[in-house]
Design a protein around this motif. Structure first.
Motif, PDB file in Angstrom:
ATOM      1  N   UNK A 412      47.312  41.949  41.152  1.00 40.91           N
ATOM      2  CA  UNK A 412      47.849  41.136  42.253  1.00 40.91           C
ATOM      3  C   UNK A 412      47.389  41.724  43.576  1.00 40.91           C
ATOM      4  N   UNK A 413      46.826  40.855  44.407  1.00 42.71           N
ATOM      5  CA  UNK A 413      46.410  41.240  45.746  1.00 42.71           C
ATOM      6  C   UNK A 413      47.474  40.652  46.679  1.00 42.71           C
ATOM      7  N   UNK A 414      48.237  41.512  47.335  1.00 46.43           N
ATOM      8  CA  UNK A 414      49.433  41.041  48.059  1.00 46.43           C
ATOM      9  C   UNK A 414      49.466  41.546  49.489  1.00 46.43           C
ATOM     10  N   UNK A 415      49.857  40.660  50.401  1.00 48.41           N
ATOM     11  CA  UNK A 415      50.167  41.105  51.767  1.00 48.41           C
ATOM     12  C   UNK A 415      51.624  40.769  52.054  1.00 48.41           C
ATOM     13  N   UNK A 416      52.396  41.791  52.395  1.00 43.25           N
ATOM     14  CA  UNK A 416      53.787  41.587  52.811  1.00 43.25           C
ATOM     15  C   UNK A 416      53.881  41.868  54.306  1.00 43.25           C
ATOM     16  N   UNK A 417      54.737  41.111  54.990  1.00 44.42           N
ATOM     17  CA  UNK A 417      55.039  41.444  56.381  1.00 44.42           C
ATOM     18  C   UNK A 417      56.371  42.182  56.366  1.00 44.42           C
ATOM     19  N   UNK A 418      56.352  43.449  56.768  1.00 42.85           N
ATOM     20  CA  UNK A 418      57.583  44.244  56.779  1.00 42.85           C
ATOM     21  C   UNK A 418      57.882  44.615  58.227  1.00 42.85           C
ATOM     22  N   UNK A 419      59.031  44.191  58.709  1.00 41.78           N
ATOM     23  CA  UNK A 419      59.415  44.419  60.120  1.00 41.78           C
ATOM     24  C   UNK A 419      58.308  43.973  61.068  1.00 41.78           C
ATOM     25  N   UNK A 420      57.686  42.853  60.760  1.00 44.55           N
ATOM     26  CA  UNK A 420      56.672  42.274  61.643  1.00 44.55           C
ATOM     27  C   UNK A 420      55.273  42.835  61.464  1.00 44.55           C
ATOM     28  N   UNK A 421      55.106  43.823  60.576  1.00 42.07           N
ATOM     29  CA  UNK A 421      53.777  44.438  60.401  1.00 42.07           C
ATOM     30  C   UNK A 421      53.233  44.075  59.015  1.00 42.07           C
ATOM     31  N   UNK A 424      48.949  45.493  53.144  1.00 43.62           N
ATOM     32  CA  UNK A 424      48.233  44.898  52.020  1.00 43.62           C
ATOM     33  C   UNK A 424      48.076  45.919  50.899  1.00 43.62           C
ATOM     34  N   UNK A 425      48.133  45.443  49.650  1.00 44.54           N
ATOM     35  CA  UNK A 425      47.925  46.336  48.521  1.00 44.54           C
ATOM     36  C   UNK A 425      47.417  45.536  47.325  1.00 44.54           C
ATOM     37  N   UNK A 426      46.714  46.220  46.420  1.00 45.05           N
ATOM     38  CA  UNK A 426      46.360  45.592  45.142  1.00 45.05           C
ATOM     39  C   UNK A 426      46.995  46.440  44.049  1.00 45.05           C
ATOM     40  N   UNK A 427      47.696  45.779  43.139  1.00 48.07           N
ATOM     41  CA  UNK A 427      48.355  46.528  42.058  1.00 48.07           C
ATOM     42  C   UNK A 427      48.092  45.825  40.735  1.00 48.07           C
ATOM     43  N   UNK A 428      48.206  46.581  39.657  1.00 43.01           N
ATOM     44  CA  UNK A 428      48.008  45.983  38.328  1.00 43.01           C
ATOM     45  C   UNK A 428      49.338  45.992  37.593  1.00 43.01           C
ATOM     46  N   UNK A 429      49.356  45.273  36.484  1.00 43.85           N
ATOM     47  CA  UNK A 429      50.592  45.240  35.697  1.00 43.85           C
ATOM     48  C   UNK A 429      50.370  44.519  34.396  1.00 43.85           C
ATOM     49  N   UNK A 430      51.436  44.475  33.616  1.00 48.87           N
ATOM     50  CA  UNK A 430      51.374  43.841  32.314  1.00 48.87           C
ATOM     51  C   UNK A 430      51.697  42.348  32.501  1.00 48.87           C
ATOM     52  N   UNK A 431      50.738  41.591  32.965  1.00 46.29           N
ATOM     53  CA  UNK A 431      50.955  40.177  33.282  1.00 46.29           C
ATOM     54  C   UNK A 431      51.007  39.989  34.784  1.00 46.29           C
ATOM     55  N   UNK A 432      50.824  38.748  35.266  1.00 47.73           N
ATOM     56  CA  UNK A 432      50.738  38.511  36.709  1.00 47.73           C
ATOM     57  C   UNK A 432      52.030  38.802  37.464  1.00 47.73           C
ATOM     58  N   UNK A 433      53.175  38.534  36.832  1.00 46.24           N
ATOM     59  CA  UNK A 433      54.450  38.764  37.534  1.00 46.24           C
ATOM     60  C   UNK A 433      54.699  40.263  37.659  1.00 46.24           C
TER      61      UNK A 433
END
Ligand code: KIV
Ligand code: ZN
Length: 522
Positions: A412-421, A424-433
């Motif tokens: 999963x390639x994810x961008x979160x906005x935390x406190x307005x900032x 971005x991170x890429x993480x792996x896992x056992x399935x997309x969720x």
């Protein structure tokens, strides 16, 4: 007698916020409790059991505010058989125009053994505690917990004592869902015949559903003379739950010919509160649940559909509109305007303010672009998505792309906005969720434990929206997050983030949701 009832009136006592909320995992936030209480009040519930004030600061605050906001309903709180509990309960319910204290003690041999009291000692305690409650308010309910497994002679004796001490309602709990309809009726009849003063008070029935007989047992008790039914929305409650409000109310309405009792419930409000309780408790309603299940009014088979078209009564004993379902499922599409959306939402029982409508309209248009037809269920999911209760918006999902397939691991390639900032991170896992949740946790670490992850398709079809519920637990604080989207992984990410935001709010608050005592601790 405080609640004088006409011969044929059955009082509806709702305990969704006490017995229902006490069931593991069904914890509601403060704002949600107030919202549900307002809906119960509005639909005509006679008595709302708003909580167990001694259990936690959170319960106390919720009962106090529900009491202060109540319009018509009597507001009741639960208290064990001691002065500290009873005083705390009154402190909370006293803000109501019509407060009630509900105090109880387990009277069956098994329950008497817990505080290790003799029959005489328990009888004295009942006299003392009911008198104490009655000195605070003239509306006192007393329950011999596990009444259906209590010796009849002792049950008659302690009920007589409670009545003499000032109880105005005597509730007969089938605490473990053990009784059966004929026995339930015989018990009430026996008590009415044998207990001196029985005609001065209201008998209530409180049934659990362990053997699937809660509704039948409650109705049998009413036929024998009980005039208050204790119940919860969707039958929510510990183990197999409590008597379902919607079932007893609709049974009395539809079969009024053989059960000539009325309630003060506006049945057209049933569906809306059922959906809301399912949403805030995170306990979905089973598809074939009586009255409020998704399939309760669906006619799938050809022979049924043919009959229905000729005459709805062929297969329907009540109309969908009786419980607030819209008669016509008018499909909305991308050309539908704001006025049509408002009309449709009103039809579904929602009255959004101008700002909320603006927000919903934008999301409706986005959904209609991705999904040809927008059904009632889609709009309900959107509404529930905007009613996220007391969530902060510290963390937001900005971008998500997952790579999945037969080859593990998924990423999963994810961008979160935390406190307005943005982060971005890429993480792996056992399935997309799993990959997505790992990505969220690596940007926003949490020690909260994932207790529930649940996905539901809102409508049929591969373009259906999915509603996802996520429940997180941290130090006894529980937060349920929800979201709906045509992309299940996006809905999952948003639901997880929603739960994290709600946990933030709870962490910041003084007082805890954690129950310090349960009504089972004596
Ligand atoms: O089930 C039960 O006995 C109860 C009592 C506290 C009334 O919920
Ligand atoms: Zn109960």
């Amino acid at each position: 007698m405080t609640d004088t009832t006409a011969q044929d009136q059955v009082l509806i006592f709702d305990t969704t916020l006490r017995d229902g909320e006490q069931s593991p995992g069904a914890t509601m936030s403060h704002a949600e409790k107030l919202e549900i209480a307002a809906m119960l009040d509005e639909m005509g519930v006679d008595i709302i059991e708003a909580g167990f004030p001694i259990a936690s600061e959170g319960d106390f605050r919720a009962v106090s505010e529900i009491a202060a906001n109540s319009k018509n309903s009597v507001i009741c709180g639960l208290a064990r058989a001691n002065a500290t509990d009873i005083d705390r309960c009154f402190e909370a319910v006293k803000h109501a125009a019509r407060p009630r204290i509900h105090t109880f003690i387990g009277t069956s041999p098994l329950h008497r053994a817990i505080p290790n009291l003799s029959m005489d000692e328990m009888a004295d305690l009942i006299h003392e505690t009911v008198s104490h409650a009655r000195n605070l308010t003239d509306n006192v309910q007393w329950s011999p917990m596990d009444a259906t497994r209590t010796e009849h002679d002792y049950l008659c004796r302690v009920i007589e004592i409670a009545i003499k001490a000032g109880a105005t309602t005597i509730n007969i709990p089938d605490t473990v869902g053990y009784t059966a309809p004929r026995e339930s009726a015989d018990l009430i009849r026996m008590l009415i015949e044998r207990v001196p003063g029985a005609d001065e008070i209201v008998f209530a029935t409180h049934c659990h559903n362990d053997l699937g007989m809660a509704t039948a047992n409650a109705l049998a008790a009413v036929e024998a003379g009980a005039r208050q039914i204790e119940c919860t929305i969707n039958g929510l409650g510990e183990r197999a739950g409590n008597t379902a409000l919607e079932e007893v109310v609709m049974a009395l309405k539809v079969r009024n010919d053989i059960m000539p009792f009325k309630t003060g419930i506006d049945t057209t409000k049933i569906m809306q509160i059922s959906r809301r309780v399912a949403s805030v408790s995170g306990f979905p309603v089973q598809f074939n649940k009586a009255i409020v299940g998704k399939n309760a009014f669906a006619h799938e088979s050809g022979i049924h559909q043919d009959g229905m078209l000729k005459n709805a009564e062929t297969f329907e004993i009540m109309r969908p509109t009786d419980i607030g379902l819209s008669d016509t499922n008018l499909v909305m599409g991308k050309h539908s305007g704001r006025a049509a959306l408002r009309a449709k939402l009103n039809d579904l029982g929602y009255e959004p303010g101008d700002n909320q409508l603006k927000d919903i309209f934008v999301r409706f248009k986005a959904l209609a672009d991705r999904k040809k037809e927008v059904y009632d269920e889609d709009l309900i999911a959107l509404m529930q998505d905007t009613q996220t209760g007391e969530a902060s918006d510290r963390v937001q999902v900005k971008f998500l792309r997952v790579i999945c397939g037969t080859e593990a691991p998924q990423s999963a390639d994810l961008t979160l906005t935390v406190d307005g900032v943005d982060q971005q991170v890429t993480a792996t896992g056992d399935g997309p969720v799993d990959a997505t949740f790992n990505a969220i946790k690596s940007i926003f670490p949490t020690k909260a434990r994932l207790e529930l992850y649940q996905v539901h398709a809102v409508t049929e079809g591969t373009d259906a929206q999915a509603t996802v519920s996520v429940r997180l637990v941290e130090d006894g604080k529980i937060a349920t997050g929800q979201s709906a989207d045509t992309d299940t992984v996006v809905a999952s990410a948003k639901a997880y983030v929603n739960a994290l935001n709600r946990l933030e709010v709870r962490r910041e608050k003084t007082g805890s949701d954690k129950k310090e005592v349960s009504y089972k601790d004596l």
